[in-house]
Design an enzyme around this catalytic site. Structure first.
Site, PDB file in Angstrom:
ATOM      1  N   GLY A 294       0.845  -1.193   0.000  1.00 35.73           N
ATOM      2  CA  GLY A 294       0.000   0.000   0.000  1.00 35.73           C
ATOM      3  C   GLY A 294       0.872   1.231   0.000  1.00 35.73           C
TER       4      GLY A 294
ATOM      5  N   CYS B  13       5.164  -6.442   1.691  1.00 32.05           N
ATOM      6  CA  CYS B  13       5.575  -5.040   1.794  1.00 32.05           C
ATOM      7  C   CYS B  13       4.813  -4.343   2.917  1.00 32.05           C
ATOM      8  CB  CYS B  13       5.414  -4.362   0.431  1.00 32.05           C
ATOM      9  SG  CYS B  13       6.192  -2.767   0.370  1.00 32.05           S
ATOM     10  N   TYR B  14       3.898  -3.432   2.573  1.00 28.76           N
ATOM     11  CA  TYR B  14       3.073  -2.800   3.607  1.00 28.76           C
ATOM     12  C   TYR B  14       2.419  -3.869   4.484  1.00 28.76           C
ATOM     13  CZ  TYR B  14      -0.643   0.050   5.687  1.00 28.76           C
ATOM     14  OH  TYR B  14      -1.482   0.669   6.556  1.00 28.76           O
TER      15      TYR B  14
ATOM     16  N   HIS C 274       8.373  -7.398  -3.301  1.00 32.01           N
ATOM     17  CA  HIS C 274       7.160  -7.781  -4.053  1.00 32.01           C
ATOM     18  C   HIS C 274       7.409  -9.040  -4.880  1.00 32.01           C
ATOM     19  CE1 HIS C 274       4.716  -4.192  -3.270  1.00 32.01           C
ATOM     20  NE2 HIS C 274       5.872  -3.549  -3.220  1.00 32.01           N
TER      21      HIS C 274
ATOM     22  N   GLU D 253       5.309 -10.510  -6.646  1.00 36.86           N
ATOM     23  CA  GLU D 253       4.401 -10.541  -7.800  1.00 36.86           C
ATOM     24  C   GLU D 253       4.949  -9.820  -9.026  1.00 36.86           C
ATOM     25  OE1 GLU D 253       4.058  -8.890  -5.031  1.00 36.86           O
ATOM     26  OE2 GLU D 253       3.102  -6.934  -5.272  1.00 36.86           O
TER      27      GLU D 253
ATOM     28  N   ASP E 142     -14.106  -7.996 -24.770  1.00 36.09           N
ATOM     29  CA  ASP E 142     -14.976  -8.333 -23.636  1.00 36.09           C
ATOM     30  C   ASP E 142     -16.414  -8.609 -24.073  1.00 36.09           C
ATOM     31  OD1 ASP E 142     -12.675  -7.630 -22.395  1.00 36.09           O
ATOM     32  OD2 ASP E 142     -13.418  -5.746 -21.576  1.00 36.09           O
TER      33      ASP E 142
ATOM     34  N   LYS F 129      -8.541  -9.648 -17.617  1.00 37.13           N
ATOM     35  CA  LYS F 129      -8.468  -9.520 -19.078  1.00 37.13           C
ATOM     36  C   LYS F 129      -7.758 -10.712 -19.740  1.00 37.13           C
ATOM     37  CE  LYS F 129      -9.157  -6.425 -22.416  1.00 37.13           C
ATOM     38  NZ  LYS F 129     -10.333  -5.562 -22.524  1.00 37.13           N
TER      39      LYS F 129
END
Ligand code: XMP
Length: 510
Positions: free
Chosen positions: A53, A80-81, A168, A170, A226, A366
């Site tokens: 965050g 992290c946060y 991180h 990710e 979409d 997506k």
């Protein structure tokens, strides 16, 4: 199906965590940080990840999570946060740093944590971005990795399944990030990798059949991935009880409407085509303000769509291609989010139509929609089509939108896209297009003076449209494009290149 909950503390990477988890075939769901503990418990997660965050945990109004989370017995990973929050809420101490540790950092593990087993080596590079640092770990925790500067990079509880990572896992810049996440999911949470798009399609088709019963459904098609995937999926479920409406607002690119209609024909969809160009151009006459353009287009769209939908007897449902990020973003509305542009999806909801909403894609990201589209044999041109804004060329035709200026913009845009598509790196580009500026400059062609408008070439790389970098398009492509535009397009005598990222700019000019 196993589920990992991600509590969102506002990081720009939260959705990325969710996607990385799903890439390992484990379903993941994002909830805001202030979700009540009972709701978290009722969701029955196999594990919980607390995201990063932007704030400092020492700020007065900083996000926090329910204390009960740390004793519920389910594995928790603070990123992290999230790690700093776990430290603070469990009684450790944090100091607000004066300098930020930002970027690639070497990590040295003690080789004992289940997070760093398997292929993860004793040292690797990770992506850090934090201002605060952990001064003292909470009681019962031990440090499992440090940076070269001695900063705590990872921690875990001696007896409870509580883990923290200061970096991180990710982001792609973190080496072995997916192995670390995989260790959390499988070695620690004992998840089964059973999130599978093929099964999802079967279940969703069955779900649509059950939900809709014998009713009729209407759908607004835009030519994009979409709405196309949503329509094909629904057609699979209810066949010809689906009616699609494709509104041409006159703000499409060169020959786009023919191309899109041709493709829908091949997909077996029943499409009602409405050419409402005159209504849109009429409503936009004399308008130059970007927000007014967007509002007018949104309102006109709804009017046209409604009047077409009324012709479809007995329609009870409106099908929309809403995706998971839209669901999360509208759920988090108001928390520090500022409206940069009013993004309405064309195909947006006509409010007073008395139709129930059918949103079969609301669980998907997506890339998962694209995967679903490929499994449904939707042509690759639709699936990998670059995003195109709902208000179309109106937001790329700066100043007044007239049919002459649209014609000029369309021709220039087609040339740029044709030239850049020859480049081997083209598939990695998020969007490439031309903007027409109402700025006239002096030029010379043959022996005569010209005084014409300016084209801007815009090409960007992006992962999700939230941030973007400008593409370093090779000079020979720029050169060929500029020459062709000036030679072949009436009304442009100068071509420029946009070299701004997002932020500070946005991708579209209006
Ligand atoms: P910006 O210009 O805000 O755009 O950086 C981010 C991404 O969103 C697309 N965009 C839109 N998409 N309706 C849409 O469906 C809209 O009104 C709209 N405006 C911008 C833009 O093309 C980019 O990919």
């Amino acid at each position: 199906m196993d589920n990992i909950l991600i509590l969102d503390c506002g990081s720009q990477f939260t959705q990325l965590i969710a996607r990385r988890v799903r890439e390992q075939k484990v379903h993941s769901e994002i909830l805001p940080w202030d979700t009540a503990f009972e709701v978290i418990q009722a969701a029955g997660p196999k594990g919980v990840i607390i995201s990063g965050g932007p704030q400092s945990v020492t700020d007065e109004d900083a996000p926090s999570v329910p204390d009960a989370l740390f004793t519920m017995g389910v594995p928790i990973l603070g990123v992290c946060y999230g790690m700093q929050l776990m430290t603070k809420q469990m009684g450790g101490s944090i100091t607000s740093g004066t300098s930020r540790e930002y970027g690639r950092t070497a990590i040295f593990t003690d080789g004992r944590s289940p997070l760093f087993t398997g292929k993860v080596p004793a040292s690797f590079e990770a992506w850090m971005s934090h201002g605060d640092r952990i001064e003292r770990l909470p009681d019962g925790f031990r440090c499992t990795a440090k940076t070269g500067n001695g900063v705590f990079a990872a921690m875990e509880h001696e007896t409870r399944p509580l883990y923290g990572l200061q970096f991180h896992p990710e982001v792609v810049h973190t080496q072995y990030g997916s192995e670390i996440l995989s260790n959390f999911l499988f070695a620690i949470c004992s998840c089964t990798p059973d999130w599978d798009l093929g099964n999802w399609i079967d279940q969703t088709v069955e779900g649509i059949r059950r939900q809709v019963g014998t009713d009729r459904v209407v759908c607004g098609l835009s030519g994009g991935v979409d709405s196309s995937v949503a329509a094909v999926l629904t057609e699979k479920a209810i066949g010809d009880r689906l009616d699609c409406i494709f509104v041409n607002h006159g703000l499409l690119r060169l020959h786009e409407e023919h191309h899109v209609l041709e493709q829908y024909k091949r997909l077996n969809l029943r499409v009602h085509y409405v050419d409402a160009s005159d209504a849109f151009l009429g409503a936009l006459r004399g308008v130059t303000d970007p927000e007014r353009k967007r509002k007018i287009i949104g309102e006109t769209f709804i009017r046209v769509f409604e009047s077409e939908a009324r012709k479809i007897d007995g329609a009870k449902w409106l099908l929309q291609g809403t995706l998971y990020p839209d669901v999360i973003e509208s759920g988090h509305k108001g928390k520090g989010a500022s409206v940069i542009k009013s993004h309405h999806n064309v195909g947006g909801l006509p409010e007073h139509m008395d139709l129930a909403l059918l949103e079969p894609l609301r669980d998907l990201f997506k890339d998962e929609v694209r995967g679903t589209g490929r499994m449904l044999n939707i042509p690759e041109d639709i699936i990998s089509r670059q995003p195109f804004p709902g208000p179309g060329l109106a937001v790329r035709c700066l100043g007044e939108v007239t049919s002459e200026r649209l014609e000029t913009l369309r021709s220039a845009d087609a040339i740029f896209r044709e030239e850049i598509a020859k480049w081997e790196d083209y598939p990695s580009i998020w969007q490439a297009f031309v903007v027409l500026l109402p700025v006239r400059t002096v030029g010379v062609m043959g022996d005569s003076r010209t005084y014409s408008e300016t084209a801007v070439l815009r090409a960007v790389h992006s992962h999700d449209g939230m941030t973007a970098d400008w593409v370093h398009v090779p000079y020979d492509i720029l050169d060929r494009t500029a020459r062709r535009i000036c030679n072949e397009v009436q009304g442009i005598n100068r071509v420029t290149l946009d070299v701004t990222g997002k932020p500070p700019a946005t991708i579209e000019w209006e």
